[in-house]
Design an enzyme around this catalytic site. Structure first.
Site, mmCIF file in Angstrom:
data_model
loop_
_atom_site.group_PDB
_atom_site.id
_atom_site.type_symbol
_atom_site.label_atom_id
_atom_site.label_comp_id
_atom_site.label_asym_id
_atom_site.label_seq_id
_atom_site.Cartn_x
_atom_site.Cartn_y
_atom_site.Cartn_z
ATOM 1 N N ALA A 1 -4.402 7.789 -4.234
ATOM 2 C CA ALA A 1 -3.003 7.396 -4.429
ATOM 3 C C ALA A 1 -2.996 5.950 -4.917
ATOM 4 O O ALA A 1 -3.228 5.020 -4.141
ATOM 5 C CB ALA A 1 -2.230 7.534 -3.123
ATOM 6 N N GLY B 1 0.820 -1.204 0.000
ATOM 7 C CA GLY B 1 0.000 0.000 0.000
ATOM 8 C C GLY B 1 0.853 1.251 0.000
ATOM 9 O O GLY B 1 2.026 1.219 -0.361
ATOM 10 N N ASN B 2 0.258 2.363 0.396
ATOM 11 C CA ASN B 2 0.986 3.624 0.465
ATOM 12 C C ASN B 2 0.481 4.441 1.641
ATOM 13 O O ASN B 2 -0.406 3.999 2.381
ATOM 14 C CB ASN B 2 0.862 4.399 -0.853
ATOM 15 N N ARG B 3 1.015 5.632 1.811
ATOM 16 C CA ARG B 3 0.758 6.422 3.005
ATOM 17 C C ARG B 3 -0.434 7.387 2.886
ATOM 18 O O ARG B 3 -0.660 8.201 3.771
ATOM 19 C CB ARG B 3 2.012 7.237 3.366
ATOM 20 N N SER B 4 -1.186 7.301 1.826
ATOM 21 C CA SER B 4 -2.291 8.237 1.638
ATOM 22 C C SER B 4 -3.328 8.100 2.754
ATOM 23 O O SER B 4 -3.728 6.993 3.121
ATOM 24 C CB SER B 4 -2.956 7.995 0.285
#
Length: 408
Positions: free
Chosen positions: A270, A202-205
């Site tokens: 994101a 995943g990502n930090r959004s």
């Protein structure tokens, strides 16, 4: 000033007062007599640190029904019942709250709360339209549990949502009610790509910017569909329909579906650029001969934004649909984040691109944002650091200008 009308949602006004106080604001609470049947004056006095009055006959020597309105930077009425809305629309001044509204030259923000049938009643809708025509901001009510077993539009938005709208108005950013009849589709949050039943990439959004865009679009009167991936625990934007997704492919499916009849499409999510080539059906174990955890085979995800532009060119999305993208850049030794964003803008072919410098944790997870708005017609517009609601309002104003110019 916080005005409080006599409805069950009056208890939320206490949270709103606390929110303002925690941000350093001086708060004066002006309830109606009916409001004090739900929350006592002592509660509002303790939270605000100021005396509470309901009538113009208190502190007559101070002419408080004039002074309160003259000295306020904003007048916020939450909750606003159908009765209070009707009295303000009629120009009544039969208590301290309505008299203060007549005097106020500052922004006035009204947050309705009532049963669904009362909200949709023709008289209420006419009164709300009157207030908006006069320049008063009327926040769209939330959809949810009402008094008793009833559920529907008419619920008071949460205190944090109301406070953000107020702070946006106080930032000299207008939120006109001019998008009634428009459909706006917005993606928000990060996508997650499964590795196995336990792990994902995943990502930090946080999803905050996309949710802010949905909130402002709804307050402008649009019918908003919010396609949300992984986000922080955020309040549902007032009046918006939320569709939850997990993966990039899920996001692509929903965006393509809802963009077909949209007036504005905003890709604020994101998106994971790659996903695992295969997903394990059981949890992968470390310390085994299986090296799946040490070597991941990835495959490229679809470029959703570019695909939406292509669909518009192919006639699958209306030609007049405005498409907005986002670019989260960090820059490198050769190019700045703005350089990289401008190159991306040219590749994607969208109408507007909001570019952020996300290096050093500047944006993800924060309540504020900054960057540049790129359009085909003008040089990049610098967006100074401000709350994500303020940034959202600026982005949507640029979108509105482009749509107006294209129609002209």
């Amino acid at each position: 000033m916080v005005g409080v009308a006599g409805g069950i949602a009056a208890y939320k006004a206490a949270h709103l007062v606390r929110n303002f106080k925690e941000h350093g604001d001086d708060v004066r609470v002006v309830p109606t007599e009916a409001a004090l049947n739900f929350v006592g004056a002592a509660t509002f006095e303790a939270l605000s640190g100021n005396p509470v009055s309901t009538t113009v006959f208190d502190a007559v020597d101070e002419v408080q029904h004039v002074n309160v309105g003259q000295h306020a930077d904003a007048v916020v009425i939450a909750p606003a019942t159908a009765d209070v809305i009707a009295r303000i629309a009629a120009g009544r001044a039969d208590d301290l709250l309505t008299a203060t509204v007549l005097v106020a030259t500052c922004p006035v923000i009204v947050a309705p709360a009532m049963h669904t049938e009362m909200w949709f009643n023709a008289a209420t809708q006419d009164n709300v339209a009157t207030l908006r025509r006069r320049g008063i901001t009327v926040i769209e009510p939330a959809h949810g549990r009402l008094t008793g077993k009833d559920t529907g539009p008419g619920r008071l938005p949460e205190a944090e949502q109301i406070a953000e709208v107020v702070r946006t108005r106080l930032s000299n950013v207008e939120i006109p009610y001019d998008w009634s009849g428009l459909k706006v589709v917005i993606s928000a949050g990060g996508t997650q790509e499964d590795l196995d039943p336990v792990r994902f990439i995943g990502n930090r959004s946080s999803g905050r910017q996309g949710y802010a865009l949905a909130e402002i679009a709804a307050q402008r009167g649009a019918r908003v569909t919010l396609v949300a991936g992984n986000t922080d625990e955020l309040h549902t934007p007032s009046g918006a329909e939320v569709i939850n997704i997990v993966s990039t492919q899920d996001l692509q499916t929903e965006m393509e579906k809802h963009a077909r009849d949209a007036d504005i499409v905003i890709m604020a999510a994101a998106v994971s650029d790659y996903r695992p080539a295969s997903v394990a059906t059981s949890k992968m174990k470390k310390g085994t001969n299986d090296d799946a955890l040490s070597t991941l085979h990835m495959t490229e995800n679809p470029d959703i934004l570019k695909g939406l532009v292509a669909a518009r060119e192919a006639g699958e999305i209306p030609a007049e649909t405005t498409i907005v993208g986002f670019a989260a850049e960090t820059g490198d030794e050769n190019k700045t984040p703005l350089d990289l964003a401008q190159a991306k803008f040219e590749r994607k072919g969208c109408d507007v691109l909001m570019a952020n410098d996300v290096s050093d944790g500047k944006v993800f997870g924060h309540t504020d944002n900054e960057g540049w708005i790129l359009t085909k017609e003008l040089a990049p517009r610098t967006v100074k650091r401000g709350s994500k609601q303020v940034v959202a309002a600026q982005i949507l104003q640029v979108v509105n200008e482009i749509r107006h110019n294209n129609r002209g």
